[in-house]
Design a protein around this motif. Structure first.
Motif, PDB file in Angstrom:
ATOM      1  N   LEU A 156      11.264  -8.863 -79.556  1.00 18.90           N
ATOM      2  CA  LEU A 156      12.312  -8.100 -78.878  1.00 18.90           C
ATOM      3  C   LEU A 156      13.651  -8.265 -79.572  1.00 18.90           C
ATOM      4  CD1 LEU A 156      11.979  -8.464 -74.996  1.00 18.90           C
ATOM      5  CD2 LEU A 156      12.368  -6.385 -76.290  1.00 18.90           C
ATOM      6  N   ARG A 161      11.725   6.705 -77.163  1.00 17.24           N
ATOM      7  CA  ARG A 161      10.614   6.960 -78.074  1.00 17.24           C
ATOM      8  C   ARG A 161       9.324   6.309 -77.582  1.00 17.24           C
ATOM      9  NH1 ARG A 161      11.881   8.622 -83.393  1.00 17.24           N
ATOM     10  NH2 ARG A 161      14.057   8.627 -82.744  1.00 17.24           N
ATOM     11  N   GLN A 213      17.863  -3.215 -85.788  1.00 17.07           N
ATOM     12  CA  GLN A 213      18.375  -1.860 -85.570  1.00 17.07           C
ATOM     13  C   GLN A 213      19.828  -1.701 -85.999  1.00 17.07           C
ATOM     14  OE1 GLN A 213      18.129   0.266 -81.774  1.00 17.07           O
ATOM     15  NE2 GLN A 213      16.322  -0.961 -81.381  1.00 17.07           N
ATOM     16  N   LEU A 227      13.708  -6.508 -83.036  1.00 12.95           N
ATOM     17  CA  LEU A 227      13.964  -5.072 -82.904  1.00 12.95           C
ATOM     18  C   LEU A 227      15.428  -4.820 -82.589  1.00 12.95           C
ATOM     19  CD1 LEU A 227      10.955  -3.857 -80.755  1.00 12.95           C
ATOM     20  CD2 LEU A 227      11.416  -3.341 -83.133  1.00 12.95           C
ATOM     21  N   ARG A 228      15.966  -5.680 -81.733  1.00 14.47           N
ATOM     22  CA  ARG A 228      17.359  -5.527 -81.290  1.00 14.47           C
ATOM     23  C   ARG A 228      18.322  -5.671 -82.470  1.00 14.47           C
ATOM     24  NH1 ARG A 228      20.703  -6.124 -76.889  1.00 14.47           N
ATOM     25  NH2 ARG A 228      22.440  -7.563 -77.048  1.00 14.47           N
ATOM     26  N   PRO A 278       1.769  -4.738 -77.775  1.00 14.34           N
ATOM     27  CA  PRO A 278       1.562  -5.050 -79.200  1.00 14.34           C
ATOM     28  C   PRO A 278       2.889  -5.256 -79.927  1.00 14.34           C
ATOM     29  CG  PRO A 278       0.289  -3.133 -78.568  1.00 14.34           C
ATOM     30  CD  PRO A 278       1.186  -3.447 -77.413  1.00 14.34           C
ATOM     31  N   LEU A 279       3.908  -4.575 -79.436  1.00 16.74           N
ATOM     32  CA  LEU A 279       5.206  -4.628 -80.088  1.00 16.74           C
ATOM     33  C   LEU A 279       5.960  -5.902 -79.755  1.00 16.74           C
ATOM     34  CD1 LEU A 279       7.096  -2.803 -81.750  1.00 16.74           C
ATOM     35  CD2 LEU A 279       7.961  -1.883 -79.626  1.00 16.74           C
ATOM     36  N   ILE A 280       6.050  -6.213 -78.474  1.00 18.50           N
ATOM     37  CA  ILE A 280       6.890  -7.359 -78.088  1.00 18.50           C
ATOM     38  C   ILE A 280       6.057  -8.533 -77.595  1.00 18.50           C
ATOM     39  CG2 ILE A 280       8.821  -5.826 -77.534  1.00 18.50           C
ATOM     40  CD1 ILE A 280       8.260  -6.331 -74.559  1.00 18.50           C
ATOM     41  N   LEU A 282      18.087  -4.058 -74.443  1.00 18.51           N
ATOM     42  CA  LEU A 282      17.717  -4.981 -75.520  1.00 18.51           C
ATOM     43  C   LEU A 282      17.443  -4.275 -76.838  1.00 18.51           C
ATOM     44  CD1 LEU A 282      15.413  -7.442 -73.590  1.00 18.51           C
ATOM     45  CD2 LEU A 282      17.505  -8.048 -74.789  1.00 18.51           C
ATOM     46  N   ILE A 283      16.688  -3.197 -76.781  1.00 16.11           N
ATOM     47  CA  ILE A 283      16.277  -2.584 -78.058  1.00 16.11           C
ATOM     48  C   ILE A 283      16.887  -1.202 -78.258  1.00 16.11           C
ATOM     49  CG2 ILE A 283      14.118  -3.908 -78.151  1.00 16.11           C
ATOM     50  CD1 ILE A 283      12.665  -1.286 -77.403  1.00 16.11           C
ATOM     51  N   GLY A 284      17.773  -0.796 -77.335  1.00 14.87           N
ATOM     52  CA  GLY A 284      18.465   0.467 -77.524  1.00 14.87           C
ATOM     53  C   GLY A 284      17.772   1.640 -76.835  1.00 14.87           C
ATOM     54  N   LEU A 306      15.109   4.999 -86.928  1.00 13.59           N
ATOM     55  CA  LEU A 306      14.308   5.050 -85.694  1.00 13.59           C
ATOM     56  C   LEU A 306      13.212   6.114 -85.765  1.00 13.59           C
ATOM     57  CD1 LEU A 306      17.078   4.542 -83.038  1.00 13.59           C
ATOM     58  CD2 LEU A 306      15.096   3.076 -83.385  1.00 13.59           C
ATOM     59  N   ASP A 307      13.475   7.160 -86.548  1.00 13.59           N
ATOM     60  CA  ASP A 307      12.477   8.226 -86.641  1.00 13.59           C
ATOM     61  C   ASP A 307      11.177   7.745 -87.266  1.00 13.59           C
ATOM     62  OD1 ASP A 307      14.073  10.081 -85.457  1.00 13.59           O
ATOM     63  OD2 ASP A 307      15.003  10.706 -87.346  1.00 13.59           O
ATOM     64  N   ALA A 335      17.445   4.769 -77.879  1.00 13.17           N
ATOM     65  CA  ALA A 335      16.636   5.641 -78.738  1.00 13.17           C
ATOM     66  C   ALA A 335      15.201   5.136 -78.850  1.00 13.17           C
ATOM     67  CB  ALA A 335      17.269   5.737 -80.108  1.00 13.17           C
ATOM     68  N   LEU A 336      15.076   3.848 -79.144  1.00  7.20           N
ATOM     69  CA  LEU A 336      13.736   3.281 -79.324  1.00  7.20           C
ATOM     70  C   LEU A 336      12.985   3.253 -77.999  1.00  7.20           C
ATOM     71  CD1 LEU A 336      12.070   2.177 -81.615  1.00  7.20           C
ATOM     72  CD2 LEU A 336      12.963  -0.094 -81.180  1.00  7.20           C
ATOM     73  N   TYR A 338      17.749   1.013 -90.901  1.00  6.08           N
ATOM     74  CA  TYR A 338      16.752   1.068 -89.828  1.00  6.08           C
ATOM     75  C   TYR A 338      16.673   2.496 -89.302  1.00  6.08           C
ATOM     76  CZ  TYR A 338      13.794  -0.905 -86.194  1.00  6.08           C
ATOM     77  OH  TYR A 338      12.712  -1.225 -85.388  1.00  6.08           O
ATOM     78  N   TYR A 363       4.779  -1.925 -85.265  1.00  4.03           N
ATOM     79  CA  TYR A 363       4.879  -3.374 -85.074  1.00  4.03           C
ATOM     80  C   TYR A 363       3.690  -3.844 -84.247  1.00  4.03           C
ATOM     81  CZ  TYR A 363       9.788  -3.105 -86.486  1.00  4.03           C
ATOM     82  OH  TYR A 363      10.944  -2.906 -87.183  1.00  4.03           O
ATOM     83  N   VAL A 364       3.136  -4.980 -84.618  1.00  6.72           N
ATOM     84  CA  VAL A 364       2.049  -5.571 -83.838  1.00  6.72           C
ATOM     85  C   VAL A 364       2.332  -7.056 -83.677  1.00  6.72           C
ATOM     86  CG1 VAL A 364      -0.414  -6.123 -83.789  1.00  6.72           C
ATOM     87  CG2 VAL A 364       0.335  -3.899 -84.620  1.00  6.72           C
TER      88      VAL A 364
END
Lengths: 487, 136
Positions: free
Chosen positions: A70, B117, A77, A73-74, B39-41, B109-111, A84-85, B113-114, A82, A93-94
């Motif tokens: 988390l 998405r 960005q 990513l924060r 899977p991401l966080i 936390l991650i905005g 976003l598209d 836009a994300l 970075y 990400y995994v």
């Protein structure tokens, strides 16, 4: 024609990195990005990833027990690279944290392979690999299993035609990163060096199989755009030299002070670096300003590189006006841990952007105050690289050096800098008839004759005004002058 | 900021109206979100964020019992049970408030836009798949 395999390279858009790697990243290589926490590993990985990833060349980023995803990513960005598209379609990400905690290496490997097969990436990142290795030390799995795991991962990723990056915290990469070191094709080592209060970031390509990479440590900085690497090398002569062949009669350009042009036998040869050396108050900056102002009159743009204290140039109205009109650009720095590479990079950028023909460096005596402590001991090396770069840009340069007047000595610079310049003008004070008079002489002009007179001059509102005739005094430099014998 | 906030809320309400819900107790939106986000966080990252969201909405819905688990599936089972035990409107309101708070936290936390998405891919993909299955 050769039947040898051609190793494809991927051009990263990380400024300076491709030059360091010897052209770019080797395709399908297995790399380790190592360094202490905070050295910029994750940022470098992201920058490489976002520069290369597209719908045809997808990237898979595995996070393990390092930085919480988390947060990653924060913070990632925040960098301009970075995009976003790309997240989701080109970049995925995994998180592998649970797999590593609950399973064994075989389980982790299977999970990685499952994800790789599902997404078919061309780029694979594992951050941080150190946590995988720590599991081997603490847990049931032994070092031998780890070695097998790494070997297996390397083999599978290469067979999958994926360029792979493992990211790991290693203070001393070479000693600690075994057994990855053995398997890895490339090893990027990032570090931070502190001396006094200054910190300089460095990157070293310890190893890059199949490519002629640049060895040694190179400076980089991290800004909002990500990493910017400044490869420690001189520019190519063929790239920059505007005139080819050996110049037998260089074009002379006026310096802005006609009597000095006369003493130089017609002005300063274009492309030369002229050192103006003299004690404080002798008119070095005045000469430099006239040099830039004359350039502007001739339609030539100028660049001024200042190391004097910033308020000094505010009191120089001629210079202030030149800067305000946009004819002269200023390269100055507020950082006190400057590296020569950054300075040269800034300078090249400004000279090219403005198509400048004249550069004033004022003054080299203060240059050292701006450099990070580790570079201060090698001022001569720094000046050499600066002047070499400027020479290859084809610009004519005036550099000034303030030197305490040791009346009886004939010194032209500290640290033998005078040997690096093409021409030298010396300014000095002499006691004459109860007052402090100023004297000027041309000491050298490479490949050309010049006046050998010692002439008295004054600084007036019009600039430097030089007496028409050489002084009729002998022994000026000895500190014991006497009238020349007319006979 | 406002525009993105609206976009996020719009996605939540669209998702609610699109899902063939069994009233407000439907937790499928959570499962789909978890499938995309865990899977991401990480599973624990997801559970921690969910725990915080639940704690924030709990004063408005005191009957909601806070569960502690690092497994999102456990959390959703519990949530489903609790939502079924109350009136459908209240369940829907609670569920929406939870999702709104959760996505707001994520967005902080991650905005935006994300986050948008992620919500888009979590909910639109699945609803398309759901429709496709339905048409068979």
């Amino acid at each position: 024609m050769s039947d040898k395999v051609t190793v494809g390279t991927l051009a990263t858009s990380v400024p300076g990195l491709d030059l360091l790697l010897g052209g770019g990243l080797s395709e399908f290589s297995f790399n380790l990005i190592a360094g202490a926490p905070g050295s910029g590993k994750t940022t470098l990985a992201h920058q490489i990833m976002f520069s290369l990833a597209n719908p045809q060349r997808r990237a898979l980023f595995f996070t393990v027990l390092g930085e919480p995803p988390l947060k990653m990513l924060r913070y990632q960005q925040q960098y301009a690279f970075y995009d976003l598209d790309k997240v989701g379609s080109s970049v995925r990400y995994v998180n592998l944290g649970e797999d590593l905690r609950s399973g064994n290496f075989a389980g982790v490997l299977e999970r990685i392979m499952r994800e790789v097969e599902a997404f078919s990436p061309s780029l694979v990142f594992v951050d941080s690999f150190r946590s995988v290795v720590q599991t081997a030390k603490d847990g049931n799995e032994g070092i031998a299993d780890l070695q097998h795991f790494i070997q297996e991962l390397g083999t599978r990723m290469t067979s999958w035609e994926a360029t792979t990056f493992l990211i790991g915290e290693y203070m001393h990469a070479e000693a600690e990163a075994n057994p990855i070191m053995t398997v890895a094709d490339g090893l990027f080592y990032l570090s931070q060096h502190q001396e006094r209060n200054s910190v300089v970031r460095k990157i070293r390509i310890v190893k890059m199989r199949g490519q002629h990479h640049l060895s040694g440590s190179h400076i980089f900085r991290i800004t909002g755009d990500g990493l910017r690497i400044y490869p420690r090398m001189l520019p190519l002569i063929t790239e920059e030299q505007p005139e080819t062949g050996i110049d037998t009669s260089p074009v002379r350009i006026p310096t802005g002070t006609p009597q000095i042009d006369e003493m130089l036998h017609g002005g300063l040869p274009r492309g030369h670096a002229l050192l103006v050396v003299g004690p404080t108050g002798s008119g070095k900056t005045v000469f430099g300003t006239e040099f830039l102002a004359e350039g502007v009159r001739q339609g030539e743009k100028g660049v001024a590189l200042f190391f004097e204290k910033t308020t000094a140039r505010l009191r120089n109205s001629v210079l202030s006006n030149l800067i305000a009109s946009g004819e002269v650009s200023v390269v100055s720095n507020r950082l006190l841990d400057l590296t020569v590479e950054e300075l040269i990079d800034d300078l090249i950028e400004v000279v090219r952007r403005t198509n400048a023909k004249r550069v004033l460096v004022d003054s080299l005596s203060e240059f050292g105050l701006y450099l990070a402590p580790e570079f201060r001991s090698d001022i001569r090396g720094a000046v050499f690289r600066l002047l070499d770069t400027l020479a290859k840009l084809g610009v004519t340069v005036v550099v000034t050096i303030g030197l305490e007047d040791r009346f009886t000595e004939l010194r032209f610079s500290q640290a033998d800098i005078s040997f690096l310049t093409d021409a030298i003008i010396a300014l000095r004070y002499v006691e004459r008839e109860g007052s402090l008079a100023k004297f000027i002489s041309v000491v050298k002009v490479r490949g050309s004759g010049h006046s050998r007179d010692l002439r008295q001059y004054e600084i007036t509102d019009r600039g430097i005004e030089i007496g028409e005739r050489p002084v009729q005094i002998e022994g000026l430099l000895s500190g014991h002058p006497s009238m020349r014998d007319p006979g | 900021m406002d525009k993105n906030d609206n976009k996020r809320q719009q996605l939540i309400s669209e998702m609610f109206s699109a899902s063939r819900s069994n009233g407000g107790a439907d937790v499928s939106a959570w499962r789909r979100l978890s499938m995309h986000l865990s899977p991401l966080i990480g599973e624990s990252g997801f559970a921690a964020l969910y725990g915080r969201a639940a704690r924030l909405v709990q004063p408005r819905f005191p009957w909601l019992v806070l569960e502690q688990s690092s497994q999102s599936t456990d959390l959703f089972d519990q949530l489903g049970k609790q939502l079924s035990s109350v009136d459908a409107d209240l369940a829907a309101e609670t569920n929406a408030a939870l999702l709104d708070t959760f996505t707001k936290l994520l967005s902080g936390l991650i905005g935006d836009a994300l986050t948008i998405r992620l919500l888009n891919s979590a909910w639109s993909d699945e609803s398309h798949q759901g429709n496709a299955k339905e048409q068979k």
